[in-house]
Design an enzyme around this catalytic site. Structure first.
Site, PDB file in Angstrom:
ATOM      1  N   GLU A   1       0.469  -1.065   0.350  1.00  0.00           N
ATOM      2  CA  GLU A   1       0.019   0.242   0.215  1.00  0.00           C
ATOM      3  C   GLU A   1       0.736   1.087   0.150  1.00  0.00           C
ATOM      4  O   GLU A   1       1.713   0.985   0.343  1.00  0.00           O
ATOM      5  CB  GLU A   1      -0.327  -0.257   0.954  1.00  0.00           C
ATOM      6  CG  GLU A   1      -2.075   0.650   1.591  1.00  0.00           C
ATOM      7  CD  GLU A   1      -3.116   0.856   2.454  1.00  0.00           C
ATOM      8  OE1 GLU A   1      -3.626  -0.450   3.093  1.00  0.00           O
ATOM      9  OE2 GLU A   1      -3.297   2.096   3.156  1.00  0.00           O
TER      10      GLU A   1
ATOM     11  N   ASP B   1      -0.047   5.720   1.011  1.00  0.00           N
ATOM     12  CA  ASP B   1      -0.630   6.471   1.571  1.00  0.00           C
ATOM     13  C   ASP B   1      -0.357   7.463   1.172  1.00  0.00           C
ATOM     14  O   ASP B   1       0.550   8.429   1.872  1.00  0.00           O
ATOM     15  CB  ASP B   1      -0.883   6.202   2.475  1.00  0.00           C
ATOM     16  CG  ASP B   1      -1.362   4.522   2.810  1.00  0.00           C
ATOM     17  OD1 ASP B   1      -2.743   4.259   2.813  1.00  0.00           O
ATOM     18  OD2 ASP B   1      -1.571   3.625   3.899  1.00  0.00           O
TER      19      ASP B   1
ATOM     20  N   GLU C   1      -2.382  10.649   3.497  1.00  0.00           N
ATOM     21  CA  GLU C   1      -4.098  10.859   4.128  1.00  0.00           C
ATOM     22  C   GLU C   1      -3.443  12.676   4.643  1.00  0.00           C
ATOM     23  O   GLU C   1      -2.394  12.699   5.695  1.00  0.00           O
ATOM     24  CB  GLU C   1      -3.725   9.623   5.567  1.00  0.00           C
ATOM     25  CG  GLU C   1      -3.898   8.366   5.258  1.00  0.00           C
ATOM     26  CD  GLU C   1      -4.355   6.980   6.332  1.00  0.00           C
ATOM     27  OE1 GLU C   1      -4.956   6.497   6.351  1.00  0.00           O
ATOM     28  OE2 GLU C   1      -2.929   7.340   7.024  1.00  0.00           O
TER      29      GLU C   1
END
Ligand SMILES: *[C@@H]1O[C@H](CO)[C@@H](O)[C@H](O)[C@H]1NC(C)=O
Length: 293
Positions: free
Chosen positions: A106, A108, A110
């Site tokens: 993953e 990411d 955020e």
């Protein structure tokens, strides 16, 4: 004034021009409807401008999100995002790539909201084989709620670069030779979502979501994908030969990009797992490369 200096500085760093390691062609946006589907709570997604612009909304009943239909193995992925304005404390808006298995990979972005006038935090993370715990956190050099900005991921077999408006804010280099797993064989889908995370997001969970301000709305456009589509079989991508993102110019950042990254490190970084000795008494191996900056 500070803003003016930042603008001047970015100008000196050549942000107005393109670094050599920018993608070789203008991004081609893939229409939202063609490539994305709601992940959950589709009634909380609104479409504008023929579907070229979408808004996600969060209220006390639910957040929402969307995901790509296709899966990709390497490439360049970007979105323009305008974050939840005003009081966004407790909310998290995310843009990430993820594979769909238990030992997942993953990548990411955020965005952790905040009270009106207080700065968002952009947290990035990389999971390999189901293991994450590689957070870095920065403040942005602009107000991400006032307009659209580009957030992009360049992923090839040498590095994963996170960019904000063409400024690299993080590089995760392939450190396989040091025994660190690197995402290389699990195709990933593109995801985005907006949800309530007031147990941790803002000032470590001290600031709670003010539901009287709901709905909270984040806007998206420019759904750019230039990757090897591997939905059928990952092996397909291995047979495609070198693509532009594998070429020399994209195997590492160039000098200009390293200077920009150093600028982000010095002025905007608030947390880096690589330098957190209370959490990692010995530095994680991949951080040796992180330190070159
Ligand atoms: C929110 O604002 C406070 C006070 O300025 C700051 O300490 C914090 O880092 C900001 N961001 C988040 C997501 O907590």
């Amino acid at each position: 004034m500070a803003r003016l200096f930042t603008a001047l500085f970015l100008c000196l760093l050549g942000v107005a021009s393109r670094g050599t390691a920018s993608p070789p062609r203008k991004p081609v946006d893939v229409p939202f409807q063609k490539n994305y589907v709601p992940t959950w709570a589709g009634d909380h997604i609104k479409y504008f401008n023929g579907g070229n612009e979408v808004q996600l909304s969060l209220d006390k009943y639910t957040g929402t999100g969307f995901q790509s239909k296709g899966s990709y193995l390497f490439g360049h992925f970007s979105m323009q995002i305008k974050l939840v304005p005003e009081d966004s404390a407790g909310t998290v808006t995310a843009f990430y790539l993820s594979s769909q298995n238990s030992e997942h990979d993953e990548i990411d972005f955020e965005f952790l909201g905040n009270r009106t006038g207080q700065p968002y935090i952009l947290q990035t993370n990389v999971f390999t084989g189901g293991k994450g715990d590689r957070e870095q956190r920065i403040y942005l050099w602009f107000d991400p709620t006032k307009g659209y900005h580009y957030y992009s991921i360049l992923w090839n077999s040498y590095q994963i670069a996170f960019l904000v408006d063409d400024v690299p804010i993080r590089v995760f280099k392939n450190s396989k030779d040091l025994g660190v797993r690197f995402p290389f064989n699990q195709p990933m889908k593109i995801y985005s979502s907006l949800w309530n995370a007031d147990d941790w997001a803002t000032r470590g969970g001290l600031e709670k979501t003010d539901w009287s301000k709901a709905p909270f709305v984040a806007s998206y456009r420019g759904f750019h994908v230039d990757g090897c589509e591997a939905s059928a079989a990952a092996t397909f991508c291995a047979t495609q030969g070198k693509r532009w993102w594998d070429q020399r110019d994209f195997q590492d950042l160039d000098g200009l990009q390293y200077r920009r990254l150093a600028w982000v490190r010095q002025k905007y970084t608030i947390y880096n797992y690589c330098t957190d000795r209370s959490r990692y008494p010995t530095m994680p191996p991949e951080c040796q490369r992180d330190r070159d900056v």
